[in-house]
Scaffold this motif. Sequence first.
Motif, PDB file in Angstrom:
ATOM      1  N   GLY A   1      -5.528   1.382 -14.343  1.00  0.00           N
ATOM      2  CA  GLY A   1      -5.832   1.832 -12.989  1.00  0.00           C
ATOM      3  C   GLY A   1      -6.402   3.228 -12.951  1.00  0.00           C
ATOM      4  O   GLY A   1      -6.829   3.773 -13.984  1.00  0.00           O
TER       5      GLY A   1
ATOM      6  N   GLY B   1      -5.768   3.059  -5.305  1.00  0.00           N
ATOM      7  CA  GLY B   1      -6.884   2.844  -6.210  1.00  0.00           C
ATOM      8  C   GLY B   1      -6.996   1.383  -6.600  1.00  0.00           C
ATOM      9  O   GLY B   1      -6.287   0.509  -6.083  1.00  0.00           O
ATOM     10  N   THR B   2      -7.896   1.105  -7.528  1.00  0.00           N
ATOM     11  CA  THR B   2      -8.134  -0.251  -8.003  1.00  0.00           C
ATOM     12  C   THR B   2      -7.407  -0.467  -9.332  1.00  0.00           C
ATOM     13  O   THR B   2      -7.561   0.341 -10.268  1.00  0.00           O
ATOM     14  CB  THR B   2      -9.636  -0.508  -8.187  1.00  0.00           C
ATOM     15  OG1 THR B   2     -10.300  -0.302  -6.933  1.00  0.00           O
ATOM     16  CG2 THR B   2      -9.896  -1.929  -8.674  1.00  0.00           C
ATOM     17  N   TYR B   3      -6.650  -1.555  -9.408  1.00  0.00           N
ATOM     18  CA  TYR B   3      -5.869  -1.863 -10.610  1.00  0.00           C
ATOM     19  C   TYR B   3      -6.330  -3.211 -11.172  1.00  0.00           C
ATOM     20  O   TYR B   3      -6.504  -4.186 -10.424  1.00  0.00           O
ATOM     21  CB  TYR B   3      -4.375  -1.928 -10.286  1.00  0.00           C
ATOM     22  CG  TYR B   3      -3.800  -0.571  -9.924  1.00  0.00           C
ATOM     23  CD1 TYR B   3      -3.140   0.198 -10.868  1.00  0.00           C
ATOM     24  CD2 TYR B   3      -3.951  -0.055  -8.639  1.00  0.00           C
ATOM     25  CE1 TYR B   3      -2.627   1.457 -10.548  1.00  0.00           C
ATOM     26  CE2 TYR B   3      -3.453   1.186  -8.311  1.00  0.00           C
ATOM     27  CZ  TYR B   3      -2.788   1.940  -9.268  1.00  0.00           C
ATOM     28  OH  TYR B   3      -2.287   3.170  -8.945  1.00  0.00           O
ATOM     29  N   THR B   4      -6.494  -3.242 -12.482  1.00  0.00           N
ATOM     30  CA  THR B   4      -6.909  -4.461 -13.173  1.00  0.00           C
ATOM     31  C   THR B   4      -5.758  -4.973 -14.046  1.00  0.00           C
ATOM     32  O   THR B   4      -5.172  -4.193 -14.812  1.00  0.00           O
ATOM     33  CB  THR B   4      -8.142  -4.209 -14.048  1.00  0.00           C
ATOM     34  OG1 THR B   4      -9.214  -3.766 -13.212  1.00  0.00           O
ATOM     35  CG2 THR B   4      -8.559  -5.478 -14.782  1.00  0.00           C
TER      36      THR B   4
ATOM     37  N   THR C   1      -7.848  -8.440 -10.219  1.00  0.00           N
ATOM     38  CA  THR C   1      -8.053  -7.069  -9.738  1.00  0.00           C
ATOM     39  C   THR C   1      -7.414  -6.929  -8.360  1.00  0.00           C
ATOM     40  O   THR C   1      -7.615  -7.791  -7.489  1.00  0.00           O
ATOM     41  CB  THR C   1      -9.546  -6.733  -9.642  1.00  0.00           C
ATOM     42  OG1 THR C   1     -10.131  -6.834 -10.942  1.00  0.00           O
ATOM     43  CG2 THR C   1      -9.751  -5.306  -9.119  1.00  0.00           C
ATOM     44  N   ASN C   2      -6.666  -5.837  -8.175  1.00  0.00           N
ATOM     45  CA  ASN C   2      -5.976  -5.603  -6.901  1.00  0.00           C
ATOM     46  C   ASN C   2      -6.213  -4.161  -6.433  1.00  0.00           C
ATOM     47  O   ASN C   2      -6.436  -3.251  -7.250  1.00  0.00           O
ATOM     48  CB  ASN C   2      -4.474  -5.840  -7.054  1.00  0.00           C
ATOM     49  CG  ASN C   2      -4.145  -7.306  -7.271  1.00  0.00           C
ATOM     50  OD1 ASN C   2      -3.966  -8.052  -6.331  1.00  0.00           O
ATOM     51  ND2 ASN C   2      -4.075  -7.729  -8.544  1.00  0.00           N
ATOM     52  N   GLN C   3      -6.139  -3.987  -5.117  1.00  0.00           N
ATOM     53  CA  GLN C   3      -6.391  -2.678  -4.508  1.00  0.00           C
ATOM     54  C   GLN C   3      -5.139  -2.181  -3.798  1.00  0.00           C
ATOM     55  O   GLN C   3      -4.538  -2.909  -3.014  1.00  0.00           O
ATOM     56  CB  GLN C   3      -7.544  -2.764  -3.502  1.00  0.00           C
ATOM     57  CG  GLN C   3      -7.933  -1.445  -2.866  1.00  0.00           C
ATOM     58  CD  GLN C   3      -8.745  -0.577  -3.807  1.00  0.00           C
ATOM     59  OE1 GLN C   3      -9.424  -1.095  -4.705  1.00  0.00           O
ATOM     60  NE2 GLN C   3      -8.650   0.729  -3.636  1.00  0.00           N
TER      61      GLN C   3
ATOM     62  N   SER D   1      -4.206   0.575  -1.131  1.00  0.00           N
ATOM     63  CA  SER D   1      -4.845   1.456  -0.153  1.00  0.00           C
ATOM     64  C   SER D   1      -3.897   2.559   0.290  1.00  0.00           C
ATOM     65  O   SER D   1      -2.682   2.507   0.052  1.00  0.00           O
ATOM     66  CB  SER D   1      -5.312   0.646   1.055  1.00  0.00           C
ATOM     67  OG  SER D   1      -6.256  -0.341   0.665  1.00  0.00           O
TER      68      SER D   1
ATOM     69  N   ASP E   1       0.823  -1.209   0.000  1.00  0.00           N
ATOM     70  CA  ASP E   1       0.000   0.000   0.000  1.00  0.00           C
ATOM     71  C   ASP E   1       0.857   1.259   0.000  1.00  0.00           C
ATOM     72  O   ASP E   1       2.045   1.233   0.339  1.00  0.00           O
ATOM     73  CB  ASP E   1      -0.910  -0.003   1.222  1.00  0.00           C
ATOM     74  CG  ASP E   1      -1.979  -1.079   1.134  1.00  0.00           C
ATOM     75  OD1 ASP E   1      -2.403  -1.394   0.010  1.00  0.00           O
ATOM     76  OD2 ASP E   1      -2.366  -1.612   2.204  1.00  0.00           O
TER      77      ASP E   1
END
Length: 277
Positions: free
Chosen positions: A30, A47-50, A64-66, A68, A2
């Motif tokens: 992202g 943010g959110t990453y694909t 998909t990963n976040q 923080s 993070d």
Amino acid sequence: KDARCNGSADGELYTSTTAGRTPYTCLWSGPNSYFSSNRNIVNARAGTYTLTISDSMGCLAYDTNQISEPAALSVIPKITNMVCYGYPIGEIDLTVNGGTKPYKYTWSTGDTKQDLDSLNAGVYSVTIIDSQACSFNGTYGISTPTQLVLSYNSSNVSSNGGDDGSLTLLASGGTYPWTYEITGPSSFSSSSVSNKSLKAGSYKIVLSDNNDCKDSTTVSIQEPSKLSVTNKVTLPECNGQKGSFSLTVNGGTTPYGFEWLDGAGGLYAATQNVVSV
């Protein structure tokens, strides 16, 4: 991994692949139109990453990963200003939110505690650093009223035992409204700005403002000493000669005025001493 601080671009995402046929092709998307074809990404914001992975045969996999981030470091200050000039009772109390505890504090005074007290008027700055080295800088001011000052005009009693003295009070500074307390001889008491018909003596004055700040002084109203006269009479030595009067005057207030009256009540002389009587 993070992001360390709110708004920082230091998050990281790593890819691990199994099965399929190499080589693999990675495509990340992202926040804020983020795009990367690297296998792993660094310096990423929260943010959110694909992730889309394709192998040499065109087979696809998705994930998909976040990333923080902590809440932003923020401070709510509670300021206590000085209420009386010259009395250092100012305080700065901080409520700190966000970031990652614990916090460290460095004040412009050299203090390393969260809150400051017993402060004089002035400007104070602080740097707050959390456990992830995220920082916040703040500057706060302590104010003070101007100095409360008591002054006066007075006049003395004109004659011994009289009561025509006066005392007029003046105030400046502090926090309006002002109040006055005057005590003097013969149980004299007053709260007025203008005081007349005063007898001689010592008067204690206390000035207070709206914050109960005080200034005080003592004023002495004077009176002249009691007027006294001694008359020396010189009689004629021989028949037909004239005598004289000679006065010794003490007390009162000079210069003196004199009136000698004859037997009929008329003015005979206006000098201190009279000869040829």
